[in-house]
Design a protein around this motif. Structure first.
Motif, PDB file in Angstrom:
ATOM      1  N   LEU A  61       0.851  -1.182   0.000  1.00  0.00           N
ATOM      2  CA  LEU A  61       0.000   0.000   0.000  1.00  0.00           C
ATOM      3  C   LEU A  61       0.888   1.233   0.000  1.00  0.00           C
ATOM      4  O   LEU A  61       1.774   1.355   0.846  1.00  0.00           O
ATOM      5  N   SER A  62       0.654   2.130  -0.952  1.00  0.00           N
ATOM      6  CA  SER A  62       1.392   3.393  -1.020  1.00  0.00           C
ATOM      7  C   SER A  62       0.468   4.534  -0.645  1.00  0.00           C
ATOM      8  O   SER A  62      -0.675   4.593  -1.100  1.00  0.00           O
ATOM      9  N   ILE A  63       0.988   5.439   0.187  1.00  0.00           N
ATOM     10  CA  ILE A  63       0.199   6.579   0.649  1.00  0.00           C
ATOM     11  C   ILE A  63       1.037   7.848   0.624  1.00  0.00           C
ATOM     12  O   ILE A  63       2.270   7.788   0.639  1.00  0.00           O
ATOM     13  N   LEU A  64       0.347   8.985   0.582  1.00  0.00           N
ATOM     14  CA  LEU A  64       0.982  10.288   0.720  1.00  0.00           C
ATOM     15  C   LEU A  64       0.666  10.823   2.108  1.00  0.00           C
ATOM     16  O   LEU A  64      -0.497  10.821   2.526  1.00  0.00           O
TER      17      LEU A  64
ATOM     18  N   ALA B 102       3.017   2.039  12.804  1.00  0.00           N
ATOM     19  CA  ALA B 102       2.332   1.614  14.035  1.00  0.00           C
ATOM     20  C   ALA B 102       0.818   1.645  13.850  1.00  0.00           C
ATOM     21  O   ALA B 102       0.116   0.712  14.266  1.00  0.00           O
ATOM     22  N   LEU B 103       0.299   2.681  13.222  1.00  0.00           N
ATOM     23  CA  LEU B 103      -1.132   2.771  12.953  1.00  0.00           C
ATOM     24  C   LEU B 103      -1.573   1.630  12.031  1.00  0.00           C
ATOM     25  O   LEU B 103      -2.606   0.991  12.266  1.00  0.00           O
ATOM     26  N   ALA B 104      -0.793   1.354  11.009  1.00  0.00           N
ATOM     27  CA  ALA B 104      -1.120   0.268  10.073  1.00  0.00           C
ATOM     28  C   ALA B 104      -1.154  -1.077  10.800  1.00  0.00           C
ATOM     29  O   ALA B 104      -2.067  -1.880  10.587  1.00  0.00           O
ATOM     30  N   ARG B 105      -0.169  -1.325  11.658  1.00  0.00           N
ATOM     31  CA  ARG B 105      -0.135  -2.587  12.417  1.00  0.00           C
ATOM     32  C   ARG B 105      -1.371  -2.735  13.287  1.00  0.00           C
ATOM     33  O   ARG B 105      -1.981  -3.799  13.356  1.00  0.00           O
ATOM     34  N   GLU B 106      -1.731  -1.651  13.954  1.00  0.00           N
ATOM     35  CA  GLU B 106      -2.889  -1.675  14.852  1.00  0.00           C
ATOM     36  C   GLU B 106      -4.176  -1.968  14.069  1.00  0.00           C
ATOM     37  O   GLU B 106      -4.993  -2.780  14.493  1.00  0.00           O
ATOM     38  N   GLN B 107      -4.355  -1.329  12.941  1.00  0.00           N
ATOM     39  CA  GLN B 107      -5.588  -1.468  12.172  1.00  0.00           C
ATOM     40  C   GLN B 107      -5.657  -2.769  11.379  1.00  0.00           C
ATOM     41  O   GLN B 107      -6.743  -3.270  11.100  1.00  0.00           O
ATOM     42  N   ALA B 108      -4.522  -3.318  11.005  1.00  0.00           N
ATOM     43  CA  ALA B 108      -4.502  -4.543  10.191  1.00  0.00           C
ATOM     44  C   ALA B 108      -4.937  -5.773  10.978  1.00  0.00           C
ATOM     45  O   ALA B 108      -5.375  -6.759  10.401  1.00  0.00           O
ATOM     46  N   GLY B 109      -4.805  -5.725  12.297  1.00  0.00           N
ATOM     47  CA  GLY B 109      -5.261  -6.830  13.130  1.00  0.00           C
ATOM     48  C   GLY B 109      -4.223  -7.917  13.324  1.00  0.00           C
ATOM     49  O   GLY B 109      -3.120  -7.856  12.790  1.00  0.00           O
ATOM     50  N   PRO B 110      -4.601  -8.942  14.093  1.00  0.00           N
ATOM     51  CA  PRO B 110      -3.640  -9.972  14.496  1.00  0.00           C
ATOM     52  C   PRO B 110      -3.145 -10.873  13.365  1.00  0.00           C
ATOM     53  O   PRO B 110      -2.095 -11.492  13.483  1.00  0.00           O
ATOM     54  N   SER B 111      -3.868 -10.949  12.263  1.00  0.00           N
ATOM     55  CA  SER B 111      -3.403 -11.806  11.168  1.00  0.00           C
ATOM     56  C   SER B 111      -2.289 -11.140  10.368  1.00  0.00           C
ATOM     57  O   SER B 111      -1.636 -11.794   9.552  1.00  0.00           O
ATOM     58  N   ALA B 112      -2.033  -9.867  10.619  1.00  0.00           N
ATOM     59  CA  ALA B 112      -0.914  -9.181   9.967  1.00  0.00           C
ATOM     60  C   ALA B 112       0.352  -9.514  10.755  1.00  0.00           C
ATOM     61  O   ALA B 112       0.606  -8.960  11.817  1.00  0.00           O
ATOM     62  N   ARG B 113       1.100 -10.446  10.250  1.00  0.00           N
ATOM     63  CA  ARG B 113       2.319 -10.880  10.936  1.00  0.00           C
ATOM     64  C   ARG B 113       3.419  -9.840  10.853  1.00  0.00           C
ATOM     65  O   ARG B 113       4.243  -9.710  11.752  1.00  0.00           O
ATOM     66  N   ARG B 114       3.458  -9.123   9.718  1.00  0.00           N
ATOM     67  CA  ARG B 114       4.479  -8.085   9.539  1.00  0.00           C
ATOM     68  C   ARG B 114       3.877  -6.908   8.790  1.00  0.00           C
ATOM     69  O   ARG B 114       3.078  -7.086   7.879  1.00  0.00           O
TER      70      ARG B 114
ATOM     71  N   LEU C  83       4.093   0.643   2.235  1.00  0.00           N
ATOM     72  CA  LEU C  83       4.119  -0.356   3.299  1.00  0.00           C
ATOM     73  C   LEU C  83       3.822  -1.724   2.701  1.00  0.00           C
ATOM     74  O   LEU C  83       2.992  -1.851   1.797  1.00  0.00           O
ATOM     75  N   SER C  84       4.475  -2.729   3.235  1.00  0.00           N
ATOM     76  CA  SER C  84       4.212  -4.106   2.834  1.00  0.00           C
ATOM     77  C   SER C  84       3.632  -4.856   4.027  1.00  0.00           C
ATOM     78  O   SER C  84       4.171  -4.795   5.136  1.00  0.00           O
ATOM     79  N   PHE C  85       2.519  -5.544   3.787  1.00  0.00           N
ATOM     80  CA  PHE C  85       1.799  -6.303   4.818  1.00  0.00           C
ATOM     81  C   PHE C  85       1.921  -7.787   4.521  1.00  0.00           C
ATOM     82  O   PHE C  85       1.688  -8.205   3.385  1.00  0.00           O
TER      83      PHE C  85
ATOM     84  N   ALA D 295      -9.671  -1.678   6.601  1.00  0.00           N
ATOM     85  CA  ALA D 295      -9.567  -1.005   7.903  1.00  0.00           C
ATOM     86  C   ALA D 295      -8.356  -0.075   7.930  1.00  0.00           C
ATOM     87  O   ALA D 295      -8.432   1.047   8.452  1.00  0.00           O
ATOM     88  N   VAL D 296      -7.259  -0.519   7.362  1.00  0.00           N
ATOM     89  CA  VAL D 296      -6.051   0.311   7.302  1.00  0.00           C
ATOM     90  C   VAL D 296      -6.318   1.542   6.437  1.00  0.00           C
ATOM     91  O   VAL D 296      -6.033   2.673   6.840  1.00  0.00           O
ATOM     92  N   ARG D 297      -6.873   1.327   5.247  1.00  0.00           N
ATOM     93  CA  ARG D 297      -7.151   2.447   4.342  1.00  0.00           C
ATOM     94  C   ARG D 297      -8.118   3.456   4.980  1.00  0.00           C
ATOM     95  O   ARG D 297      -7.921   4.663   4.870  1.00  0.00           O
ATOM     96  N   ALA D 298      -9.158   2.964   5.648  1.00  0.00           N
ATOM     97  CA  ALA D 298     -10.123   3.857   6.297  1.00  0.00           C
ATOM     98  C   ALA D 298      -9.445   4.683   7.387  1.00  0.00           C
ATOM     99  O   ALA D 298      -9.700   5.889   7.518  1.00  0.00           O
ATOM    100  N   SER D 299      -8.592   4.062   8.153  1.00  0.00           N
ATOM    101  CA  SER D 299      -7.883   4.761   9.217  1.00  0.00           C
ATOM    102  C   SER D 299      -6.961   5.838   8.635  1.00  0.00           C
ATOM    103  O   SER D 299      -6.883   6.954   9.162  1.00  0.00           O
ATOM    104  N   PHE D 300      -6.273   5.501   7.561  1.00  0.00           N
ATOM    105  CA  PHE D 300      -5.406   6.474   6.909  1.00  0.00           C
ATOM    106  C   PHE D 300      -6.222   7.640   6.352  1.00  0.00           C
ATOM    107  O   PHE D 300      -5.840   8.797   6.474  1.00  0.00           O
ATOM    108  N   SER D 301      -7.349   7.328   5.746  1.00  0.00           N
ATOM    109  CA  SER D 301      -8.204   8.380   5.168  1.00  0.00           C
ATOM    110  C   SER D 301      -8.704   9.331   6.250  1.00  0.00           C
ATOM    111  O   SER D 301      -8.755  10.546   6.041  1.00  0.00           O
ATOM    112  N   LYS D 302      -9.060   8.790   7.417  1.00  0.00           N
ATOM    113  CA  LYS D 302      -9.518   9.631   8.529  1.00  0.00           C
ATOM    114  C   LYS D 302      -8.446  10.621   8.961  1.00  0.00           C
ATOM    115  O   LYS D 302      -8.750  11.703   9.443  1.00  0.00           O
TER     116      LYS D 302
END
Length: 95
Positions: free
Chosen positions: A9-12, A24-36, A57-59, A79-86
Motif C-alpha cells: 500500500l502506497s500513501i501520501l 504503528a497505525l497500520a499494524r494496529e488497524q490490520a489486526g492480528p493476522s498481519a504478521r508483519r 508499506l508491505s503487509f 480497515a487500514v485504508r479507512a484509518s489512513f483516510s480519517k
C-alpha cells in the motif's frame, strides 16, 4: 506452514509525519493476522506534492491454524485504508 498473503500500500503523508507512526497505525488497524508490516519505500521528489512524502508499506498476513480468505485480508486492508483516510493520508496505490 500455511500460505501467507502479501499486500503493498502506497500513501501520501505530510513530510513531517514520522514513518514509525504510520507503520504503528497500520499494524494496529490490520489486526492480528498481519504478521508483519514493513516500510519498504520512502520517496520525495518528482510526482509527489511539495510538503508530502510517499510511503509504501508491505503487509504479510498469515494464520497458524488455517488459510486466510482473500475477503479476510481485504477487510484488514480496508480497515487500514479507512484509518489512513480519517487522518487525511491519501492512498496512492494498492498491490
Amino acid at each position: 506452514r500455511l500460505p501467507e498473503a502479501v499486500r503493498d500500500l502506497s500513501i501520501l503523508v505530510p513530510s513531517a509525519t514520522p514513518a514509525s507512526e504510520v507503520v504503528a497505525l497500520a499494524r494496529e488497524q490490520a489486526g492480528p493476522s498481519a504478521r508483519r508490516v514493513d516500510l519498504i519505500d520512502r520517496f520525495e521528489g518528482a510526482g509527489v506534492p511539495r510538503g508530502e512524502v510517499s510511503l509504501t508499506l508491505s503487509f504479510l498476513f498469515q494464520d497458524d491454524a488455517r488459510t486466510l480468505s482473500s475477503e479476510e485480508v481485504e477487510r484488514s486492508m480496508d480497515a487500514v485504508r479507512a484509518s489512513f483516510s480519517k487522518r487525511g493520508y491519501n492512498i496512492r496505490g494498492v498491490a
